[in-house]
Enzyme design. Structure first.
Site, PDB file in Angstrom:
ATOM      1  CE  LYS A 278      -3.784  -2.005   2.767  1.00 50.15           C
ATOM      2  NZ  LYS A 278      -4.910  -1.740   1.857  1.00 50.15           N
ATOM      3  NE  ARG A 352     -10.843  -9.913  -2.139  1.00 47.85           N
ATOM      4  CZ  ARG A 352     -11.163  -8.925  -2.973  1.00 47.85           C
ATOM      5  NH1 ARG A 352     -11.455  -9.198  -4.243  1.00 47.85           N
ATOM      6  NH2 ARG A 352     -11.207  -7.676  -2.574  1.00 47.85           N
TER       7      ARG A 352
END
Length: 500
Positions: A278, A352
């Protein structure tokens, strides 16, 4: 703050109640609430309203001392807007203003005598929860890791609610306090720095809840997860020195034969994005990526305190997502617990990957319903802002009914969700040339493709997914965890105890 109920009648009047301060409502048309009228024998309250010292606008306050004929040391006038229709917003504004005023007083106790039965489209139970949650928020502290603590809050410590002391109101108060305590735990966990709130810390928190509320708690470590073939979950942990923890916490308050509700929480205690790193600005807020896990633990605390007559199981998949020489790389393919293979195109789509194995694990409980909670996608913030959590279910009768049930629970709790679509068209975006699924989709509908990915692992039971990326914490000057969606989850579970 400690909360209680104090009922008044013709013998035990509000005017004779000895307390540091009593809060009563006034309205914009210069009218007084019933409680305010009961204190206005000398005309001082109506005179203050007529003089314009307080307008009655929602959220305004005026403090009067030594009102003649009133045993309370102070009377706090609280504006609630229009007398004809006390709205949810104006009542909440008035409560917030009253609680704020209490914090600046020399009094230690108070009575809130606002018209809790007169809020438009709300009942007294909602009003009780509003007061309790506002009170908890006012005194919640974020200085636990400071070397010098902030000054202890002054003002009111005990608050009595002037409502009829019925079984319903007593139950509503007990539930409100339990939910507020659950929210406090969720906020405390979220606000802790990631070097303290590790997967092991979450596991230890679950164990403490187990001791406090007689929950059955089990924590699975790496070797057990390897034996279960949770390779998707484990792929996220590869770059971290912190050991992963898979937490199962059971509250079996219902009948032994009743199928449980299973709450699954994403517990990424820090998310760098892994190899798909990030950007630096704002990365500190990725300590909140365990918001789903924190909300499951907070909800379990709430239902434990309530001793809810329902079987509820919390499942938390917790780890860090870090870059290192061992970290999973974009393009790697892993086999999930249910056998589906996943091409990991972006290691920052890690939530996920941990949830899919947790959702497969949930099958063993033969659940009545599974609800997973996750700070899953920034795209959900783009879609819904920071107001509503994103809700996803399959589009059939059972799942439509479940969506309605969750939406209604959130609306009643003031912790709202909004349903977003999921379907085969979103699964088409997840196709891979080399594996059964890719972990990210082609551009567009990122929240929907994330939910579609999870749906592949939930087809043996009724399921819903809550994306809380926009509601689990606040940024900027008000930075901190919100405690959401503990009210929604708790209300959903409470409602399930009353189903036939």
């Amino acid at each position: 703050m400690d909360f209680s109920i104090k009922a008044f009648d013709t013998k035990n009047t509000i005017a004779s109640a000895k307390t540091g301060v009593v809060a009563v409502a006034v309205f914009e048309n210069k009218k007084l609430s019933q409680a305010a009228k009961a204190l206005d024998g000398s005309g001082e309250i109506s005179a203050a309203l007529k003089s314009g010292d307080i307008t009655g606008k929602a959220g305004t306050t005026l403090l009067l001392r030594g009102v003649q004929g009133v045993a309370a040391e102070r009377v706090l006038l609280v504006g609630l807007g229009s007398e004809e229709a006390v709205s949810e917003k104006s009542f909440a504004s008035g409560v917030s203003a009253a609680i704020k005023a209490f914090g600046a007083l020399g009094a230690s106790d108070a009575i809130i005598a606002l018209p809790m039965t007169e809020v438009k489209e709300r009942d007294v139970n909602w009003a009780i929860r509003c007061v309790v949650q506002t009170g908890h928020e006012a005194v919640f502290r974020t200085d636990g890791q400071k070397s010098k603590k902030d000054p202890a809050p002054a003002g009111v410590k005990k608050v009595a609610l002037a409502v009829p002391a019925t079984p319903d109101t007593k139950l509503a108060l007990a539930q409100a306090v339990a939910i507020a305590n659950g929210m406090d735990l969720t906020k405390e966990l979220g606000n802790l720095s990631a070097n303290i709130c590790t997967p092991t810390h979450l596991a230890n928190t679950a164990k403490k809840l187990g001791k406090d509320y007689k929950f059955d708690v089990e924590v699975l470590d790496r070797k057990q997860l390897e034996a279960l073939k949770m390779n998707s979950f484990l792929s996220v942990t590869n770059g971290s020195e912190q050991p992963p923890k898979f937490i199962i916490i059971k509250h079996m308050g219902g009948k032994a034969k009743d199928a449980p509700v299973v709450l699954v929480g994403k517990g990424i205690t820090f998310d760098t994005g892994g190899i798909s790193l990030k950007a630096g600005p704002g990365m500190d807020e990725m300590k909140y990526d365990m918001g789903g896990a924190a909300s499951v633990l907070g909800t379990m605390r709430a239902i434990g305190e309530m001793n809810l007559k329902l079987n509820v199981i919390g499942v938390i998949a917790s780890c860090e997502n870090m870059p290192s020489g061992r970290a999973t790389k974009p393009g790697d393919i892993v086999a999930s617990m249910n056998g589906l293979t996943i091409e990991i195109l972006n290691t920052d789509a890690e939530g996920r990957l941990v949830l899919c194995d947790a959702l497969t694990y949930a099958e063993r409980f033969n659940p009545a319903v599974v609800l997973d909670v996750a700070t899953l996608t920034g795209a959900c913030i783009v879609a819904l802002g920071h107001h509503k959590s994103g809700l996803f279910t399959r589009d059939d009768d059972a799942h439509n009914a479940l969506a309605d049930e969750i939406m209604a629970a959130g609306k009643a709790a003031g912790d709202t969700a909004w349903r977003l679509p999921i379907g085969e068209e979103y699964n088409e975006q997840l196709k891979s040339n080399f594996a059964d699924l890719a972990n990210i989709g082609t551009p567009g509908g990122a929240s929907c493709t994330a939910a579609a990915f999870l749906e592949n692992f939930t087809r043996k039971y009724t399921w819903a997914h809550l994306d809380i990326a926009g509601t689990a914490w606040k940024s900027g000057g008000a930075k901190g965890a919100t405690g959401r969606p503990v009210p929604l989850l708790s209300n959903f579970l409470i409602n399930r105890t009353t189903r036939g």
